[in-house]
Motif scaffolding. Sequence first.
Motif, PDB file in Angstrom:
ATOM      1  N   LEU A   1       3.842 158.562 -69.643  1.00 46.21           N
ATOM      2  CA  LEU A   1       3.316 157.826 -68.152  1.00 46.21           C
ATOM      3  C   LEU A   1       2.003 156.629 -69.177  1.00 46.21           C
ATOM      4  O   LEU A   1       1.251 156.160 -69.320  1.00 46.21           O
ATOM      5  CB  LEU A   1       3.594 158.215 -67.597  1.00 46.21           C
ATOM      6  N   ILE A   2       2.772 155.029 -68.561  1.00 44.19           N
ATOM      7  CA  ILE A   2       2.185 154.107 -69.050  1.00 44.19           C
ATOM      8  C   ILE A   2       0.754 153.933 -67.859  1.00 44.19           C
ATOM      9  O   ILE A   2       1.663 153.910 -67.013  1.00 44.19           O
ATOM     10  CB  ILE A   2       2.886 152.789 -69.259  1.00 44.19           C
ATOM     11  N   ARG A   3      -0.887 154.565 -68.848  1.00 43.41           N
ATOM     12  CA  ARG A   3      -1.408 154.516 -67.405  1.00 43.41           C
ATOM     13  C   ARG A   3      -2.134 153.385 -66.944  1.00 43.41           C
ATOM     14  O   ARG A   3      -3.159 153.184 -66.504  1.00 43.41           O
ATOM     15  CB  ARG A   3      -1.835 155.646 -67.453  1.00 43.41           C
ATOM     16  N   GLU A   4      -2.034 151.974 -68.129  1.00 47.43           N
ATOM     17  CA  GLU A   4      -3.119 150.927 -67.940  1.00 47.43           C
ATOM     18  C   GLU A   4      -4.320 151.529 -68.360  1.00 47.43           C
ATOM     19  O   GLU A   4      -5.284 150.865 -67.032  1.00 47.43           O
ATOM     20  CB  GLU A   4      -2.256 149.881 -66.864  1.00 47.43           C
ATOM     21  N   TYR A   5      -5.122 152.099 -68.490  1.00 50.46           N
ATOM     22  CA  TYR A   5      -6.484 152.063 -68.431  1.00 50.46           C
ATOM     23  C   TYR A   5      -6.977 150.823 -68.327  1.00 50.46           C
ATOM     24  O   TYR A   5      -8.510 151.444 -68.305  1.00 50.46           O
ATOM     25  CB  TYR A   5      -6.653 153.353 -69.985  1.00 50.46           C
ATOM     26  N   SER A   6      -6.799 150.215 -69.113  1.00 48.57           N
ATOM     27  CA  SER A   6      -7.703 148.801 -69.547  1.00 48.57           C
ATOM     28  C   SER A   6      -8.292 148.402 -68.387  1.00 48.57           C
ATOM     29  O   SER A   6      -8.869 147.585 -68.036  1.00 48.57           O
ATOM     30  CB  SER A   6      -7.835 147.971 -70.476  1.00 48.57           C
ATOM     31  N   LYS A   7      -7.270 148.379 -66.791  1.00 48.41           N
ATOM     32  CA  LYS A   7      -7.763 148.476 -66.191  1.00 48.41           C
ATOM     33  C   LYS A   7      -9.052 148.624 -65.467  1.00 48.41           C
ATOM     34  O   LYS A   7      -9.742 148.281 -64.414  1.00 48.41           O
ATOM     35  CB  LYS A   7      -6.526 149.037 -64.339  1.00 48.41           C
ATOM     36  N   HIS A   8      -9.757 149.954 -65.755  1.00 52.80           N
ATOM     37  CA  HIS A   8     -10.817 150.430 -65.899  1.00 52.80           C
ATOM     38  C   HIS A   8     -12.429 149.269 -66.115  1.00 52.80           C
ATOM     39  O   HIS A   8     -13.141 149.732 -66.008  1.00 52.80           O
ATOM     40  CB  HIS A   8     -10.758 151.587 -65.540  1.00 52.80           C
ATOM     41  N   LEU A   9     -11.486 148.525 -67.620  1.00 57.53           N
ATOM     42  CA  LEU A   9     -12.745 148.138 -68.491  1.00 57.53           C
ATOM     43  C   LEU A   9     -13.262 146.888 -67.653  1.00 57.53           C
ATOM     44  O   LEU A   9     -12.438 145.742 -66.721  1.00 57.53           O
ATOM     45  CB  LEU A   9     -12.131 147.855 -69.808  1.00 57.53           C
ATOM     46  N   GLN A  10     -14.604 146.754 -67.736  1.00 64.60           N
ATOM     47  CA  GLN A  10     -15.094 145.736 -67.530  1.00 64.60           C
ATOM     48  C   GLN A  10     -16.987 145.031 -68.489  1.00 64.60           C
ATOM     49  O   GLN A  10     -17.107 145.981 -68.753  1.00 64.60           O
ATOM     50  CB  GLN A  10     -16.004 145.509 -65.213  1.00 64.60           C
ATOM     51  N   ASN A  11     -16.959 143.684 -67.570  1.00 66.01           N
ATOM     52  CA  ASN A  11     -18.516 143.362 -68.605  1.00 66.01           C
ATOM     53  C   ASN A  11     -17.999 143.706 -70.043  1.00 66.01           C
ATOM     54  O   ASN A  11     -19.005 144.125 -70.590  1.00 66.01           O
ATOM     55  CB  ASN A  11     -19.285 144.623 -68.319  1.00 66.01           C
ATOM     56  N   PHE A  12     -17.059 143.413 -70.330  1.00 66.08           N
ATOM     57  CA  PHE A  12     -16.980 143.204 -72.128  1.00 66.08           C
ATOM     58  C   PHE A  12     -17.561 141.691 -73.056  1.00 66.08           C
ATOM     59  O   PHE A  12     -17.662 141.041 -72.274  1.00 66.08           O
ATOM     60  CB  PHE A  12     -15.249 142.443 -72.194  1.00 66.08           C
TER      61      PHE A  12
ATOM     62  N   LEU B   1      -9.505 144.850 -81.526  1.00 63.12           N
ATOM     63  CA  LEU B   1      -9.801 145.696 -80.820  1.00 63.12           C
ATOM     64  C   LEU B   1      -8.542 146.013 -79.206  1.00 63.12           C
ATOM     65  O   LEU B   1      -8.109 144.969 -78.527  1.00 63.12           O
ATOM     66  CB  LEU B   1     -11.278 145.550 -79.766  1.00 63.12           C
ATOM     67  N   LYS B   2      -7.906 147.201 -79.442  1.00 65.82           N
ATOM     68  CA  LYS B   2      -7.173 147.179 -79.077  1.00 65.82           C
ATOM     69  C   LYS B   2      -6.987 148.254 -77.918  1.00 65.82           C
ATOM     70  O   LYS B   2      -7.429 149.523 -78.711  1.00 65.82           O
ATOM     71  CB  LYS B   2      -5.504 147.770 -79.564  1.00 65.82           C
ATOM     72  N   PHE B   3      -6.764 149.066 -76.625  1.00 61.37           N
ATOM     73  CA  PHE B   3      -7.457 149.536 -75.530  1.00 61.37           C
ATOM     74  C   PHE B   3      -5.574 150.625 -75.759  1.00 61.37           C
ATOM     75  O   PHE B   3      -5.215 150.104 -75.644  1.00 61.37           O
ATOM     76  CB  PHE B   3      -7.727 149.343 -74.353  1.00 61.37           C
ATOM     77  N   PRO B   4      -5.746 151.594 -75.401  1.00 59.12           N
ATOM     78  CA  PRO B   4      -4.340 152.447 -75.002  1.00 59.12           C
ATOM     79  C   PRO B   4      -4.158 152.629 -74.188  1.00 59.12           C
ATOM     80  O   PRO B   4      -4.729 152.751 -73.028  1.00 59.12           O
ATOM     81  CB  PRO B   4      -5.259 154.252 -75.735  1.00 59.12           C
ATOM     82  N   LEU B   5      -2.484 152.496 -73.809  1.00 61.16           N
ATOM     83  CA  LEU B   5      -1.819 152.382 -72.542  1.00 61.16           C
ATOM     84  C   LEU B   5      -1.913 153.642 -72.155  1.00 61.16           C
ATOM     85  O   LEU B   5      -1.492 154.017 -71.207  1.00 61.16           O
ATOM     86  CB  LEU B   5      -0.688 151.099 -72.973  1.00 61.16           C
ATOM     87  N   TRP B   6      -1.693 154.799 -72.819  1.00 62.78           N
ATOM     88  CA  TRP B   6      -0.958 156.410 -72.455  1.00 62.78           C
ATOM     89  C   TRP B   6      -1.989 157.657 -72.776  1.00 62.78           C
ATOM     90  O   TRP B   6      -2.467 157.167 -73.972  1.00 62.78           O
ATOM     91  CB  TRP B   6       0.230 156.264 -72.771  1.00 62.78           C
ATOM     92  N   THR B   7      -2.363 158.672 -73.071  1.00 56.12           N
ATOM     93  CA  THR B   7      -2.781 159.455 -73.546  1.00 56.12           C
ATOM     94  C   THR B   7      -1.560 160.453 -73.527  1.00 56.12           C
ATOM     95  O   THR B   7      -0.447 160.626 -72.703  1.00 56.12           O
ATOM     96  CB  THR B   7      -4.006 160.507 -72.836  1.00 56.12           C
TER      97      THR B   7
END
Length: 572
Positions: free
Chosen positions: A47-58, A36-42
């Motif tokens: 810009l690389i947004r590092e969206y996975s920084k907001h992910l928790q409780n996987f 499973l891979k989380f996108p880094l940008w849209t």
Amino acid sequence: MTRETVAYQVKISDPASHLFQVALELDNWQGESLDLKFPLWTPGSYLIREYSKHLQNFQSKTEDGQNLPYTRINKNHWQVRTENHRKIIISYQIYANELSVRTNHLDASHGYFNGAALFFFIPGFEQEQIILSVIPPYDNWQISTVLPPLEKHKNTFVAKDFDMLVDSPVEIGLQRVYDFQVLDKPHQLVIWGKGNLNVQPLLKDIGKIIETQAKLFDGLPYQQYMFLLHLCANGYGGLEHMNCCSLLYSRLNLTNLEKYHNLLQLISHEFFHLWNIKRIKPKDLAKFNYEQENYTNSLWFSEGATSYYDILIPCWAGIYSRENCLQKIGKDINRYLNTPGRMVQSLRESSFEAWIKLYRRDANSDNSQMSYYLKGEMICLVLDLLIRNRYQNKKSLNDVFKKLWQEFGQSETGFSEDQLQHIIEDVSGENLSRFYELYLDGLSEVPFNDYLEPFGLMVKPRENENYFGIRLQYEHGKSVVKFVEMGSPAQLSGISPEDELLAIDGLKVTADQLTERLKEYQGDDMIEITLFHQDELKTLSIKLGQPRPSGYDLVQIQSPSKGQKINLQGWI
């Protein structure tokens, strides 16, 4: 063999927590592990947004609730040992408290999410259909999205692939929805947030924008379209999608005609993108890699031409006057000529370096960068005038877009830099190699007046003012230096960004007084500046530079000829 199915559920239990609860359910999984891979940008925001920084409780579980072990490979890559189980359930939470067009936002009033900031993709399965179900916290919260609904399933939608899931933002809440028809196709204006916007005139003006752009491209390339508008305190922004756009705008003062026109310009910009970049796209962006930067040298055209047309379209639609249109173009010319970075970063470099520069501004950005939005607009302006003048307005940049649409947009194949240049040259009837060398690859000044003169216009410098080279901003009761122009008297004397300016020649000066105080001196005069530099009191002797224009205006020349009047009328 039964095909794998991918289904996402987005649940909102406690909106005030700002947490989206997300579950990914895989049926008929075949394999010993699941990546499973989380996108880094849209797409649309480079810009690389590092969206996975907001992910928790996987969590990763089987259908009967057994935990499945997983390994975190890197910042956006999880690998689950599925141990030959056929049904896998992945759950996690996304913290959503950033209100922008490219992120997620959830509070007691609504929920909004972008696919790239909320969902994993499964390598190798990006082209598979995805089912999305949304569970609002309250029965009266509605869901707005352009994703087609799944028949006989409440609040459930279908994305043909991961790209479509990313490209279809979702609004959940008590938003106001206005349905309207343009050219026999359904449209929606969806508004969240309080404000003093008068909706009915806006709907009419949006309709005019749609009709004007559709005329340029001989029709609309979608079955339905949604304008999603978030009204907030001070925000501004837009993000284009294939069949909708997200808009962020200040909720107040919308009865002010200039601010209202600026909103329409934003709408015009994002709507034009449904052709220019969503369908007429650089080959480098024809297929997205969500894990890394997707470099292209062509953002100057994809964004710059869109910025040029977002001014023209409302004028052509009869929403504002020729004078309004020229004033807006003039403001952008003034901004361009007051950006020192135009002599440092080329237009192609600006496009390529978007990932590390445009969205990461610092105190030196205006010295070292040139926005591909702004200079791209300037280059498209002069290219359009070049073509129009040569063919007496019988050809224009519009014909470039028609050719691009026919050759690349309808098939969404993506154009190369050479193909774009060839089409512009074909329409203009000129070899543009030297033009590209000077203004796209080089740092030569754009000779605006050479292109404007046949239309009875010119760029006129404003009155001169003594040259100092700083920009002040009033912050917390202090006059703080926010920008120091490279090579200016201020920079050569040692003034730095974040210094606090206190006095000139022993007399207190504030940010709003600086320009008037400098008028008391002559070029080459010595002045004494008192300031705090990192809390250290300093006094500097500075020699002012020779006066130079305080800005530039786009004006009509006196006594234009009949031909100039005809050219201007044919353009604007």
